[in-house]
Design a protein around this motif. Structure first.
Motif, PDB file in Angstrom:
ATOM      1  N   VAL A   1       0.836  -1.206   0.000  1.00  0.00           N
ATOM      2  CA  VAL A   1       0.000   0.000   0.000  1.00  0.00           C
ATOM      3  C   VAL A   1       0.868   1.251   0.000  1.00  0.00           C
ATOM      4  O   VAL A   1       0.614   2.216  -0.731  1.00  0.00           O
ATOM      5  CB  VAL A   1      -0.959  -0.014   1.205  1.00  0.00           C
ATOM      6  CG1 VAL A   1      -1.715   1.305   1.310  1.00  0.00           C
ATOM      7  CG2 VAL A   1      -1.933  -1.188   1.096  1.00  0.00           C
ATOM      8  N   ALA A   2       1.925   1.250   0.800  1.00  0.00           N
ATOM      9  CA  ALA A   2       2.833   2.396   0.849  1.00  0.00           C
ATOM     10  C   ALA A   2       3.520   2.639  -0.490  1.00  0.00           C
ATOM     11  O   ALA A   2       3.864   3.778  -0.834  1.00  0.00           O
ATOM     12  CB  ALA A   2       3.875   2.187   1.942  1.00  0.00           C
ATOM     13  N   ALA A   3       3.695   1.559  -1.264  1.00  0.00           N
ATOM     14  CA  ALA A   3       4.336   1.675  -2.577  1.00  0.00           C
ATOM     15  C   ALA A   3       3.345   2.058  -3.675  1.00  0.00           C
ATOM     16  O   ALA A   3       3.727   2.147  -4.848  1.00  0.00           O
ATOM     17  CB  ALA A   3       5.013   0.357  -2.936  1.00  0.00           C
ATOM     18  N   GLY A   4       2.080   2.258  -3.300  1.00  0.00           N
ATOM     19  CA  GLY A   4       1.093   2.727  -4.259  1.00  0.00           C
ATOM     20  C   GLY A   4       0.222   1.663  -4.877  1.00  0.00           C
ATOM     21  O   GLY A   4      -0.541   1.947  -5.808  1.00  0.00           O
ATOM     22  N   MET A   5       0.310   0.445  -4.390  1.00  0.00           N
ATOM     23  CA  MET A   5      -0.513  -0.640  -4.933  1.00  0.00           C
ATOM     24  C   MET A   5      -1.778  -0.827  -4.106  1.00  0.00           C
ATOM     25  O   MET A   5      -1.761  -0.672  -2.882  1.00  0.00           O
ATOM     26  CB  MET A   5       0.282  -1.951  -4.940  1.00  0.00           C
ATOM     27  CG  MET A   5       1.397  -2.007  -5.959  1.00  0.00           C
ATOM     28  SD  MET A   5       2.337  -3.566  -5.894  1.00  0.00           S
ATOM     29  CE  MET A   5       3.560  -3.180  -4.636  1.00  0.00           C
ATOM     30  N   ALA A   6      -2.874  -1.147  -4.769  1.00  0.00           N
ATOM     31  CA  ALA A   6      -4.057  -1.617  -4.069  1.00  0.00           C
ATOM     32  C   ALA A   6      -3.763  -3.036  -3.585  1.00  0.00           C
ATOM     33  O   ALA A   6      -3.214  -3.845  -4.328  1.00  0.00           O
ATOM     34  CB  ALA A   6      -5.269  -1.614  -4.990  1.00  0.00           C
ATOM     35  N   CYS A   7      -4.124  -3.330  -2.348  1.00  0.00           N
ATOM     36  CA  CYS A   7      -3.814  -4.645  -1.783  1.00  0.00           C
ATOM     37  C   CYS A   7      -5.081  -5.305  -1.260  1.00  0.00           C
ATOM     38  O   CYS A   7      -5.847  -4.699  -0.500  1.00  0.00           O
ATOM     39  CB  CYS A   7      -2.803  -4.522  -0.644  1.00  0.00           C
ATOM     40  SG  CYS A   7      -2.253  -6.122   0.031  1.00  0.00           S
ATOM     41  N   SER A   8      -5.296  -6.542  -1.692  1.00  0.00           N
ATOM     42  CA  SER A   8      -6.408  -7.347  -1.203  1.00  0.00           C
ATOM     43  C   SER A   8      -5.886  -8.715  -0.823  1.00  0.00           C
ATOM     44  O   SER A   8      -4.718  -9.036  -1.061  1.00  0.00           O
ATOM     45  CB  SER A   8      -7.503  -7.459  -2.267  1.00  0.00           C
ATOM     46  OG  SER A   8      -6.992  -8.066  -3.442  1.00  0.00           O
ATOM     47  N   MET A   9      -6.745  -9.523  -0.227  1.00  0.00           N
ATOM     48  CA  MET A   9      -6.341 -10.876   0.118  1.00  0.00           C
ATOM     49  C   MET A   9      -7.515 -11.826  -0.077  1.00  0.00           C
ATOM     50  O   MET A   9      -8.674 -11.409  -0.048  1.00  0.00           O
ATOM     51  CB  MET A   9      -5.803 -10.958   1.549  1.00  0.00           C
ATOM     52  CG  MET A   9      -6.806 -10.682   2.641  1.00  0.00           C
ATOM     53  SD  MET A   9      -6.079 -10.707   4.311  1.00  0.00           S
ATOM     54  CE  MET A   9      -5.608 -12.428   4.497  1.00  0.00           C
ATOM     55  N   VAL A  10      -7.183 -13.100  -0.271  1.00  0.00           N
ATOM     56  CA  VAL A  10      -8.190 -14.152  -0.404  1.00  0.00           C
ATOM     57  C   VAL A  10      -7.961 -15.140   0.726  1.00  0.00           C
ATOM     58  O   VAL A  10      -6.819 -15.528   1.009  1.00  0.00           O
ATOM     59  CB  VAL A  10      -8.081 -14.854  -1.770  1.00  0.00           C
ATOM     60  CG1 VAL A  10      -9.070 -16.010  -1.852  1.00  0.00           C
ATOM     61  CG2 VAL A  10      -8.344 -13.858  -2.901  1.00  0.00           C
ATOM     62  N   THR A  11      -9.044 -15.562   1.369  1.00  0.00           N
ATOM     63  CA  THR A  11      -8.932 -16.417   2.536  1.00  0.00           C
ATOM     64  C   THR A  11     -10.035 -17.463   2.551  1.00  0.00           C
ATOM     65  O   THR A  11     -11.129 -17.230   2.026  1.00  0.00           O
ATOM     66  CB  THR A  11      -9.011 -15.577   3.834  1.00  0.00           C
ATOM     67  OG1 THR A  11      -9.006 -16.441   4.974  1.00  0.00           O
ATOM     68  CG2 THR A  11     -10.288 -14.738   3.885  1.00  0.00           C
ATOM     69  N   GLY A  12      -9.738 -18.606   3.160  1.00  0.00           N
ATOM     70  CA  GLY A  12     -10.784 -19.578   3.456  1.00  0.00           C
ATOM     71  C   GLY A  12     -11.588 -19.180   4.675  1.00  0.00           C
ATOM     72  O   GLY A  12     -12.667 -19.716   4.915  1.00  0.00           O
ATOM     73  N   GLY A  13     -11.048 -18.245   5.467  1.00  0.00           N
ATOM     74  CA  GLY A  13     -11.771 -17.661   6.579  1.00  0.00           C
ATOM     75  C   GLY A  13     -11.866 -18.503   7.825  1.00  0.00           C
ATOM     76  O   GLY A  13     -12.473 -18.079   8.811  1.00  0.00           O
ATOM     77  N   HIS A  14     -11.243 -19.681   7.839  1.00  0.00           N
ATOM     78  CA  HIS A  14     -11.433 -20.584   8.973  1.00  0.00           C
ATOM     79  C   HIS A  14     -10.930 -19.964  10.276  1.00  0.00           C
ATOM     80  O   HIS A  14     -11.560 -20.123  11.321  1.00  0.00           O
ATOM     81  CB  HIS A  14     -10.726 -21.914   8.717  1.00  0.00           C
ATOM     82  CG  HIS A  14     -11.100 -22.976   9.691  1.00  0.00           C
ATOM     83  ND1 HIS A  14     -12.239 -23.729   9.572  1.00  0.00           N
ATOM     84  CD2 HIS A  14     -10.490 -23.410  10.824  1.00  0.00           C
ATOM     85  CE1 HIS A  14     -12.318 -24.578  10.583  1.00  0.00           C
ATOM     86  NE2 HIS A  14     -11.273 -24.406  11.349  1.00  0.00           N
ATOM     87  N   GLY A  15      -9.810 -19.274  10.206  1.00  0.00           N
ATOM     88  CA  GLY A  15      -9.247 -18.675  11.422  1.00  0.00           C
ATOM     89  C   GLY A  15      -9.164 -17.162  11.363  1.00  0.00           C
ATOM     90  O   GLY A  15      -8.436 -16.555  12.159  1.00  0.00           O
ATOM     91  N   LEU A  16      -9.880 -16.550  10.437  1.00  0.00           N
ATOM     92  CA  LEU A  16      -9.823 -15.094  10.290  1.00  0.00           C
ATOM     93  C   LEU A  16     -10.670 -14.443  11.373  1.00  0.00           C
ATOM     94  O   LEU A  16     -11.887 -14.325  11.255  1.00  0.00           O
ATOM     95  CB  LEU A  16     -10.313 -14.675   8.908  1.00  0.00           C
ATOM     96  CG  LEU A  16     -10.121 -13.192   8.582  1.00  0.00           C
ATOM     97  CD1 LEU A  16      -8.670 -12.904   8.254  1.00  0.00           C
ATOM     98  CD2 LEU A  16     -11.007 -12.780   7.414  1.00  0.00           C
TER      99      LEU A  16
END
Length: 444
Positions: A93-108
Motif C-alpha cells: 500500500v505504501a508503494a502505491g498498490m491496491a492490496c487485497s487478500m483471499v482467505t478460506g476464513g477458517h481462522g480469520l
C-alpha cells in the motif's frame, strides 16, 4: 457506486495493450494452510521449503511496484498464517498498490481483521464453495462453512474493508449456486467471483468432482438468471472467472465490462498478470503448473529481468491460431479466444491450445446431437500445482440426466435449504480415483 457501474478501464488492474507491464500480481505468500481442500491446486498444508524471508518479501514488494504492478492480491495456503503478512500488505500500500487478500476464513478473527485494516487492505475475498456439509466436505474440515460465513459477516460489518465471495464451481457446488447466490447477497458482499474447479493438484486426483464440458449447457443460463434475479437487485457484481466462457449467447451479459467493449480476448497470463509462489518462483499466472511454466525466481535475478527476458513468460503472450488444436484449431473465434484459459487446458492434456470447457463449443456439439466428456487416464504425481492426464471423448448426447443435473433440477423445483447432497454423495464425489483406462492415447 456499485462495482457493476464502473468501467474496467478505471480499475488499477486494467491493462490496455501489449507492451505494457503486468498490472496485477497474485502472490502465494505461504503454502501453509489450516484446511485441506479437496480441490486445492497447490495441495496446500505445510509451508514450502525456502519460503521468502521478511527481508526478501519486502524487497519483492519494491520490485513489483517498480515493474508497474498496481494491484497485489495475497493468497496462500492461508495468508494470515504467515506472521509478517501485515508488513507485506502495508509495504504494498505504501508503494502505491491496491492490496487485497483471499482467505478460506477458517481462522480469520477480529485480530486479523484489525491487522488488515491497519495495513490498508481494501478488500478481502472469502471462499465459500457450497452450503453447509457441501462446503465442509470440499474444505476438509467440519465447521468450515460456519467459520467462513462468520468471517464474511465480520468483514462486511467492518465498514472499512470490502467483502467479496469466491466460489469453485464443480459437480457438488453447481446445484447449490442458487442458494449460494442468495447467501452472497445476504452477507453484504459487493462481488461474487466464480471459477470452474480445474484438474490440478488435489482436484486432479478426484475426477468425479469435476464438471463435464456439457454441464456448461446448464451452468451458463443459470448464471444469467442468478445475475438478473438475485445479484443485481442486491448490488452484487458477478465476476465469471477466466475459465468460464466463451463466446456463447450469454457472454455479453455475463462478462464484467462486456457492455463497455471489454469482452474476452484471450488468456492474460504473462501479459496483464503474473504470479508468485512463496519460495520466490515467478509464473505468468499463479494457477499454472509450476514445472511447465516456471519463469525464474526473485531469489536468483531481479523481477524486471525475469519479466523482460523469460521465454516462458513471453511465450504465453505470443500464441496464435497456429498453436491451437482440436476443436479450438477450427473454431471461428480462435484468433481472439486462443482456446480460453491456459491453466484449464494444460491441466487436462499437458499442453494448452484445446479447451473443451467452452459454452460455444458445447452448444455447437449439442446442435449436432453430440457432447464431450473428460476421463482420467494418468494419475498426478502428488506435487503442488501438478496434474495428471485426461482424454477427451466425444459421444452422442444421452437421454438420462446425471446426478449433478438431477440435483440442480430438484433444487429449482423444491428450493434449496441446505446441502443438496447426501453424505454418501459427498464422499463419492470427493474420493480419490485411479485412472479409468490404460494404454490409450493421452492427448486427443
Amino acid at each position: 457506486m456499485a462495482i457493476r457501474d464502473v468501467d474496467p478501464a478505471t480499475l488499477p488492474r486494467y491493462w490496455s495493450a501489449p507492451g505494457e507491464p503486468p498490472r496485477v500480481c497474485v502472490w502465494e505468500i505461504t503454502l501453509a494452510c489450516d484446511q485441506a481442500c479437496r480441490h486445492c491446486g497447490s495441495r496446500a498444508g505445510a509451508a514450502r521449503d525456502g519460503e521468502l524471508t521478511t527481508q526478501q518479501a519486502l524487497a519483492t514488494v519494491a520490485e513489483l511496484a517498480a515493474l508497474g504492478i498496481r494491484e497485489l492480491i495475497l493468497i496462500g495456503g492461508e495468508a494470515y498464517l504467515r506472521d509478517d503478512w501485515p508488513d507485506i500488505a502495508a509495504a504494498a500500500v505504501a508503494a502505491g498498490m491496491a492490496c487485497s487478500m483471499v482467505t478460506g476464513g477458517h481462522g480469520l478473527d477480529a485480530f486479523h481483521l484489525e491487522q488488515a485494516r491497519a495495513a490498508g487492505v481494501s478488500l478481502i475475498g472469502v471462499s465459500i464453495d457450497g452450503i453447509g456439509a457441501t462446503h465442509d466436505r470440499l474444505r476438509g474440515r467440519v465447521g468450515s462453512f460456519e467459520r467462513a460465513t462468520a468471517a464474511a459477516r465480520r468483514i462486511a460489518a467492518s465498514g472499512s474493508i470490502g467483502l467479496s465471495i469466491n466460489s469453485q464451481v464443480n459437480r457438488l457446488s453447481l446445484p447449490e449456486l442458487p442458494r449460494l447466490a442468495a447467501l452472497v447477497a445476504e452477507l453484504g458482499a459487493t462481488g461474487w467471483q466464480l471459477q470452474l474447479t480445474v484438474a490440478l493438484g488435489r482436484a486432479a486426483d478426484r475426477p468425479d468432482l469435476l464438471l463435464q464440458p456439457y454441464h456448461l449447457l446448464s451452468l451458463m443460463p443459470l448464471l444469467l438468471r442468478l445475475k438478473e434475479e438475485v445479484l443485481e437487485p442486491a448490488g452484487v457484481t458477478l465476476f465469471p472467472g477466466n475459465n468460464i466462457g466463451y463466446f456463447g449467447p450469454f457472454e455479453q451479459a455475463l462478462r464484467f465490462g462486456a457492455d463497455r467493449g471489454h469482452s474476452w480476448s484471450g488468456c492474460m497470463a504473462g501479459r496483464a498478470a503474473i504470479g508468485l509462489e512463496a519460495d520466490g518462483t515467478v509464473k505468468g499466472c499463479p494457477s499454472l503448473p509450476t514445472e511447465a511454466y516456471r519463469c525464474g525466481s526473485v531469489k536468483e535475478q531481479p523481477l524486471a529481468e525475469i519479466w523482460q527476458n523469460s521465454d516462458a513468460m513471453h511465450a504465453l503472450g505470443r500464441r496464435s491460431r497456429a498453436d491451437l488444436w482440436g476443436f479450438c484449431g477450427t473454431c471461428e473465434h480462435g484468433d481472439r479466444c486462443l482456446a480460453g484459459c491456459t491453466w484449464t487446458a494444460h491441466a487436462l492434456f499437458g499442453r494448452p491450445g484445446n479447451n473443451p470447457y467452452c459454452h460455444h463449443r458445447a452448444l455447437s456439439l449439442a446442435a449436432a446431437g453430440r457432447r464431450e466428456r473428460v476421463e482420467l487416464v494418468a494419475a498426478a504425481p502428488g506435487r503442488p500445482f501438478d496434474h495428471g492426464r485426461y482424454r477427451l471423448i466425444e459421444e452422442p448426447i444421452g437421454a438420462a440426466a446425471d446426478a449433478t443435473e438431477l440435483a440442480l433440477m430438484l433444487g429449482q423445483l423444491f428450493g434449496d435449504t441446505g446441502s443438496r447432497w447426501s453424505r454418501d454423495g459427498l464422499e463419492r464425489a470427493t474420493a480419490k480415483r485411479a485412472p479409468m483406462a490404460t494404454g490409450v492415447e493421452v492427448v486427443p
